[in-house]
Design an enzyme around this catalytic site. Structure first.
Site, PDB file in Angstrom:
ATOM      1  N   SER A  54      -7.304   4.520  -6.336  1.00 21.47           N
ATOM      2  CA  SER A  54      -8.148   4.913  -5.213  1.00 21.47           C
ATOM      3  C   SER A  54      -9.242   5.841  -5.724  1.00 21.47           C
ATOM      4  O   SER A  54      -8.937   6.874  -6.349  1.00 21.47           O
ATOM      5  CB  SER A  54      -7.304   5.638  -4.160  1.00 21.47           C
ATOM      6  OG  SER A  54      -8.091   5.998  -3.042  1.00 21.47           O
ATOM      7  N   LYS A  95     -10.070   0.618  -5.437  1.00 21.42           N
ATOM      8  CA  LYS A  95     -10.241   0.875  -3.999  1.00 21.42           C
ATOM      9  C   LYS A  95     -11.277   1.983  -3.873  1.00 21.42           C
ATOM     10  O   LYS A  95     -11.127   3.044  -4.503  1.00 21.42           O
ATOM     11  CB  LYS A  95      -8.900   1.286  -3.401  1.00 21.42           C
ATOM     12  CG  LYS A  95      -8.954   2.017  -2.065  1.00 21.42           C
ATOM     13  CD  LYS A  95      -7.560   2.124  -1.479  1.00 21.42           C
ATOM     14  CE  LYS A  95      -7.311   3.475  -0.856  1.00 21.42           C
ATOM     15  NZ  LYS A  95      -5.974   3.546  -0.205  1.00 21.42           N
ATOM     16  N   LEU A  96     -12.292   1.742  -3.066  1.00 21.69           N
ATOM     17  CA  LEU A  96     -13.342   2.740  -2.863  1.00 21.69           C
ATOM     18  C   LEU A  96     -13.184   3.375  -1.491  1.00 21.69           C
ATOM     19  O   LEU A  96     -13.087   2.657  -0.479  1.00 21.69           O
ATOM     20  CB  LEU A  96     -14.731   2.088  -2.943  1.00 21.69           C
ATOM     21  CG  LEU A  96     -15.084   1.328  -4.227  1.00 21.69           C
ATOM     22  CD1 LEU A  96     -16.486   0.737  -4.096  1.00 21.69           C
ATOM     23  CD2 LEU A  96     -14.970   2.229  -5.457  1.00 21.69           C
ATOM     24  N   LYS A  97     -13.174   4.694  -1.438  1.00 28.70           N
ATOM     25  CA  LYS A  97     -13.212   5.382  -0.159  1.00 28.70           C
ATOM     26  C   LYS A  97     -14.612   5.200   0.411  1.00 28.70           C
ATOM     27  O   LYS A  97     -15.608   5.330  -0.327  1.00 28.70           O
ATOM     28  CB  LYS A  97     -12.922   6.878  -0.342  1.00 28.70           C
ATOM     29  CG  LYS A  97     -11.489   7.166  -0.734  1.00 28.70           C
ATOM     30  CD  LYS A  97     -10.536   6.818   0.393  1.00 28.70           C
ATOM     31  CE  LYS A  97      -9.126   7.196   0.022  1.00 28.70           C
ATOM     32  NZ  LYS A  97      -8.168   6.882   1.104  1.00 28.70           N
ATOM     33  N   ASP A 118     -11.415   1.738   1.770  1.00 26.76           N
ATOM     34  CA  ASP A 118     -10.552   2.482   2.696  1.00 26.76           C
ATOM     35  C   ASP A 118     -11.417   3.488   3.444  1.00 26.76           C
ATOM     36  O   ASP A 118     -12.022   4.371   2.832  1.00 26.76           O
ATOM     37  CB  ASP A 118      -9.448   3.204   1.930  1.00 26.76           C
ATOM     38  CG  ASP A 118      -8.443   3.882   2.864  1.00 26.76           C
ATOM     39  OD1 ASP A 118      -7.444   4.431   2.362  1.00 26.76           O
ATOM     40  OD2 ASP A 118      -8.654   3.862   4.094  1.00 26.76           O
ATOM     41  N   ASN A 129     -10.258   5.390   6.126  1.00 20.66           N
ATOM     42  CA  ASN A 129      -9.485   6.471   6.745  1.00 20.66           C
ATOM     43  C   ASN A 129      -9.993   6.784   8.161  1.00 20.66           C
ATOM     44  O   ASN A 129     -10.327   7.946   8.462  1.00 20.66           O
ATOM     45  CB  ASN A 129      -9.504   7.727   5.867  1.00 20.66           C
ATOM     46  CG  ASN A 129      -8.652   7.573   4.613  1.00 20.66           C
ATOM     47  OD1 ASN A 129      -9.176   7.487   3.513  1.00 20.66           O
ATOM     48  ND2 ASN A 129      -7.334   7.510   4.762  1.00 20.66           N
ATOM     49  N   GLU A 142      -9.498  -1.208   4.695  1.00 18.15           N
ATOM     50  CA  GLU A 142      -8.320  -0.436   5.106  1.00 18.15           C
ATOM     51  C   GLU A 142      -8.693   0.562   6.197  1.00 18.15           C
ATOM     52  O   GLU A 142      -9.642   1.345   6.041  1.00 18.15           O
ATOM     53  CB  GLU A 142      -7.747   0.291   3.899  1.00 18.15           C
ATOM     54  CG  GLU A 142      -6.459   1.025   4.102  1.00 18.15           C
ATOM     55  CD  GLU A 142      -5.949   1.690   2.817  1.00 18.15           C
ATOM     56  OE1 GLU A 142      -6.452   1.362   1.723  1.00 18.15           O
ATOM     57  OE2 GLU A 142      -5.074   2.569   2.923  1.00 18.15           O
ATOM     58  N   ASP A 171      -3.202   1.267   7.664  1.00 18.55           N
ATOM     59  CA  ASP A 171      -2.484   2.346   6.955  1.00 18.55           C
ATOM     60  C   ASP A 171      -1.993   3.311   8.043  1.00 18.55           C
ATOM     61  O   ASP A 171      -0.882   3.155   8.558  1.00 18.55           O
ATOM     62  CB  ASP A 171      -3.450   2.988   5.950  1.00 18.55           C
ATOM     63  CG  ASP A 171      -2.890   4.246   5.262  1.00 18.55           C
ATOM     64  OD1 ASP A 171      -3.529   4.733   4.317  1.00 18.55           O
ATOM     65  OD2 ASP A 171      -1.830   4.752   5.664  1.00 18.55           O
ATOM     66  N   LYS A 201       3.585   3.099   3.343  1.00 18.33           N
ATOM     67  CA  LYS A 201       3.811   4.429   2.779  1.00 18.33           C
ATOM     68  C   LYS A 201       5.101   4.972   3.396  1.00 18.33           C
ATOM     69  O   LYS A 201       5.143   5.246   4.603  1.00 18.33           O
ATOM     70  CB  LYS A 201       2.674   5.386   3.117  1.00 18.33           C
ATOM     71  CG  LYS A 201       1.345   5.062   2.463  1.00 18.33           C
ATOM     72  CD  LYS A 201       0.286   6.060   2.908  1.00 18.33           C
ATOM     73  CE  LYS A 201      -1.058   5.754   2.265  1.00 18.33           C
ATOM     74  NZ  LYS A 201      -2.114   6.655   2.782  1.00 18.33           N
ATOM     75  N   GLY A 231      -0.487   5.315  -1.507  1.00 19.56           N
ATOM     76  CA  GLY A 231      -0.206   6.543  -2.252  1.00 19.56           C
ATOM     77  C   GLY A 231      -0.651   7.772  -1.482  1.00 19.56           C
ATOM     78  O   GLY A 231      -1.585   7.712  -0.681  1.00 19.56           O
TER      79      GLY A 231
END
Ligand SMILES: CC(=O)N[C@@H](Cc1ccc2ccccc2c1)C(=O)O
Ligand SMILES: [Mg+2]
Length: 368
Positions: A135, A161-163, A189, A191, A214, A239, A263, A291
């Site tokens: 990540s 994986k790129l935020k 992702d 969030n 994500e 997630d 998770k 993670g």
């Protein structure tokens, strides 16, 4: 197995580099570890809650409090306790899934160590090693991002994986795809940083052949994800929204996700995580192991979980040195993009006392 007492141990571990997401920047981990002592063995569990309630409602001081005042006393009152009963004993207490996970995992580790059984086999692992993704946080510039991604690819990670967040999405994705080519396994992702009104912007990611997007929307907006899924072609992965096997089944039934990030801390434990794996497999939904910047204690358990058959996408089970210069267990080291599943009893790893003492900020013993 009789519980004699439980230790709550807080450790402070600096991150090798700041980790920026749509909910903020992290510079260190303030981790709560749970050590369960029984008449036959002891076991370890890691609470993945952050210091602040930014990823989820949980935060580490609250986890310590709910364990001390409610969860641990409830276990003390239970007779003939086994790990598969912990969830039932704690069910009356609402939420606090990361705290519950740490306690159940520690009881499970003690039980398995006493019986000489590896966690991986207990969970149903079918592989001896697992492919690892990484990540990558939001960076100050695209060149800085490309340097970071290049370093992780050189380290052997099989998936990037790129935020992302509004203002940092299409441009960094395009730059990574153009620099590293179409073969690179790539996902993003958010969030929860977007709303359904951003569907057009998120659809601009579709040409880049991402594995998934994500958690683009709020964790409580399962219906919104189902609506978004009709407006973008990239598969939606959830997630934060998936907190149990029941919520996974509901999200799948509503068409809110085609992939699930599992998770154990977010869902209340490794046994519930396995149940989510089973539900998703039954519906043809791919899962991967997320993670939470775990130490080697949580990382060992996640690598065991990631070896189950339905974990068909590389997880965020990165090597120890992705986050820490020194781990509190023997470090997990990437081997050609894979981590080896521990084979010893229970977790198969234990804290190294010198490393653990060096990062301990507090310890508390609770007799039962
Ligand atoms: C690897 C990854 O991206 N994890 C989380 C986000 C995250 C990011 C930073 C964290 C800092 C401290 C504790 C938990 C954290 C979780 C996620 O998949 O959404
Ligand atoms: Mg995520």
């Amino acid at each position: 197995m009789k519980l004699t007492g439980i230790e709550l141990r807080r450790v402070g571990m600096p991150l090798v580099a700041p980790f920026r997401t749509s909910f903020g920047v992290q510079h260190e981990r303030d981790v709560l570890l749970v050590r369960v002592v029984t008449d036959q063995a002891e076991g370890w569990g890691e609470c993945v809650a952050m210091g602040d309630p930014l990823y989820s409602p949980e935060y580490v001081d609250a986890a310590a409090d709910v364990l001390r005042r409610f969860l641990i006393p409830a276990l003390g009152d239970a007779d003939r306790l086994t790990a598969d009963r912990v969830g039932h004993v704690l069910h009356g207490f609402k939420g606090h899934r990361m705290a519950k996970c740490a306690l159940e995992a520690a009881v499970l580790d003690a039980e398995l160590r006493a019986e000489g059984r590896p966690l991986a086999r207990e969970l149903g692992a079918v592989r001896d090693s697992v492919p690892c993704g990484v990540s990558v946080g939001i960076m100050d510039s695209v060149p800085e991002l490309l340097d970071a991604v290049s370093g992780y690819i050189d380290a052997g990670y099989v998936r990037i994986k790129l935020k992302i967040e509004p203002g940092w999405d299409v441009e960094p994705v395009r730059a990574v795809r153009e620099r590293f080519g179409d073969e690179l396994l790539l996902q993003v992702d958010a969030n929860t940083a977007y709303t359904l009104a951003d569907a057009g912007q998120l659809a601009r990611l579709d040409p880049f052949d991402l594995l998934l997007i994500e958690q683009p929307l709020d964790e409580e907006d399962v219906l919104g994800h189902a609506q978004l899924a009709k407006l973008v072609t990239t598969p939606i992965c959830l997630d934060e929204s998936i907190t149990s096997a029941a919520t996974a089944a509901a999200a799948i039934s509503l068409g809110a996700c085609r992939i699930v990030n599992i998770k154990p801390g977010r869902v209340g434990g490794y046994l519930e995580a396995r149940r989510i794996h089973d539900v998703c497999m039954a519906h043809g939904i791919a899962v991967w192991c997320g993670g939470m910047l775990e130490t080697g204690i949580g990382r060992a358990a996640n690598v065991a979980l990631a070896a189950l058959p339905g974990f068909t996408l590389p997880g965020d089970t990165s090597a120890s040195d992705r986050y820490f210069s020194t781990d509190i267990t023997e470090p997990f080291v990437l081997d050609a993009g894979y981590l080896t599943v521990p084979t010893g009893p229970g977790l198969g790893v234990a804290p190294l006392s010198d490393q653990l003492d060096a990062v301990t900020t507090s310890t508390e013993w609770i007799s039962l």
